[in-house]
Design a protein around this motif. Structure first.
Motif, mmCIF file in Angstrom:
data_model
loop_
_atom_site.group_PDB
_atom_site.id
_atom_site.type_symbol
_atom_site.label_atom_id
_atom_site.label_comp_id
_atom_site.label_asym_id
_atom_site.label_seq_id
_atom_site.Cartn_x
_atom_site.Cartn_y
_atom_site.Cartn_z
ATOM 1 N N GLY A 19 -68.429 47.231 -36.501
ATOM 2 C CA GLY A 19 -68.956 47.293 -35.361
ATOM 3 C C GLY A 19 -70.440 47.949 -35.781
ATOM 4 O O GLY A 19 -71.331 48.143 -34.525
ATOM 5 N N THR A 20 -70.779 48.515 -36.534
ATOM 6 C CA THR A 20 -71.533 48.806 -36.518
ATOM 7 C C THR A 20 -72.971 48.161 -36.742
ATOM 8 O O THR A 20 -73.762 48.702 -36.288
ATOM 9 C CB THR A 20 -71.742 50.591 -37.927
ATOM 10 N N THR A 21 -72.763 47.662 -37.428
ATOM 11 C CA THR A 21 -73.768 46.505 -37.371
ATOM 12 C C THR A 21 -74.230 45.273 -36.144
ATOM 13 O O THR A 21 -74.804 45.749 -36.471
ATOM 14 C CB THR A 21 -72.688 45.382 -38.963
ATOM 15 N N ILE A 22 -73.002 45.175 -35.785
ATOM 16 C CA ILE A 22 -73.758 44.701 -34.654
ATOM 17 C C ILE A 22 -74.534 45.666 -33.306
ATOM 18 O O ILE A 22 -75.135 45.341 -32.712
ATOM 19 C CB ILE A 22 -72.163 44.562 -33.693
ATOM 20 N N ILE A 23 -73.954 46.869 -33.865
ATOM 21 C CA ILE A 23 -74.587 48.154 -32.847
ATOM 22 C C ILE A 23 -75.918 48.247 -32.803
ATOM 23 O O ILE A 23 -77.093 47.966 -32.443
ATOM 24 C CB ILE A 23 -74.320 48.968 -32.696
ATOM 25 N N VAL A 24 -76.393 48.178 -35.074
ATOM 26 C CA VAL A 24 -77.565 47.550 -34.905
ATOM 27 C C VAL A 24 -78.323 46.775 -35.385
ATOM 28 O O VAL A 24 -79.123 46.786 -34.459
ATOM 29 C CB VAL A 24 -77.419 48.568 -36.943
ATOM 30 N N CYS A 25 -77.113 45.439 -35.024
ATOM 31 C CA CYS A 25 -78.347 43.784 -34.684
ATOM 32 C C CYS A 25 -78.811 44.469 -33.524
ATOM 33 O O CYS A 25 -80.123 43.377 -32.505
ATOM 34 C CB CYS A 25 -77.290 42.899 -34.822
ATOM 35 N N PHE A 26 -77.780 44.581 -32.630
ATOM 36 C CA PHE A 26 -77.953 45.071 -31.222
ATOM 37 C C PHE A 26 -79.421 45.985 -30.646
ATOM 38 O O PHE A 26 -79.814 45.539 -29.475
ATOM 39 C CB PHE A 26 -76.503 45.482 -29.448
#
Length: 196
Positions: free
Chosen positions: A3-10
């Motif tokens: 989830g953290t990676t997705i939030i950073v990419c977003f």
């Protein structure tokens, strides 16, 4: 992906989109202000508009009645312009990424040379022919370089298209540059020069 990676990419994607959106918006605002000022000047100076180009950096007008090209830029909220009489157009170069692809030039010497001055631009010696290379398949910039036959031997660089990444020549937006190259070529080939 967690989830953290997705939030950073977003977050990065949102930042990039917002940055490009505001950059384009300010570019369009600049173009609108410039063209609005040019429109007012057209009415004030009674310019006969036969061909008009409004770009992100400059505007051009071909006034065939008065035999003049008008060049406009907006600097520090002030519209600046240069009037180029037809007989002072000496040379035009169509360039991709700084490489001359096609050129048209008058014969003879520039006024600056005739009065004993030096001309540092060596582009007047290039022949009037296509210099296509099979290696030239992509480009980032399309420009016309105009040499004006005035006492300063003024050179104008007119950037019609620029991109951050190279674009295939089949898809590059250079129609306006080619149209104006043809306008300048026609003037150079048909218009008589006044003697210095």
């Amino acid at each position: 992906m967690d989830g953290t990676t997705i939030i950073v990419c977003f977050s990065i994607a949102t930042f990039c989109f917002t940055f490009i959106f505001w950059l384009k918006k300010s570019e369009n605002k600049y173009k609108y202000q410039k063209t609005k000022m040019v429109d007012l000047l057209i009415k004030q100076k009674d310019i006969h508009v036969n061909k008009f180009y409004s770009g992100p950096h400059f505007d051009l007008i071909n006034d065939t009645v008065n035999k003049q090209i008008w060049f406009f830029i907006l600097q520090h909220q002030t519209l600046q312009y240069k009037i180029i009489p037809y007989d002072e157009l000496f040379q035009v170069n169509y360039k991709l990424d700084g490489h001359t692809i096609k050129t048209a030039s008058r014969s003879g010497k520039l006024k600056r040379e005739l009065i004993g001055g030096k001309v540092y631009d060596n582009s007047t010696s290039s022949p009037a022919m296509w210099k296509k290379s099979n290696d030239f398949r992509m480009a980032k910039e399309v420009r016309l370089t105009i040499l004006i036959d005035d006492i300063q031997a003024t050179t104008l660089d007119l950037v019609f298209h620029t991109s951050h990444l190279p674009v295939d020549l089949k898809y590059i937006k250079d129609e306006e540059a080619k149209d104006w190259f043809n306008v300048f070529t026609h003037i150079i080939e048909k218009e008589e020069r006044k003697q210095a």
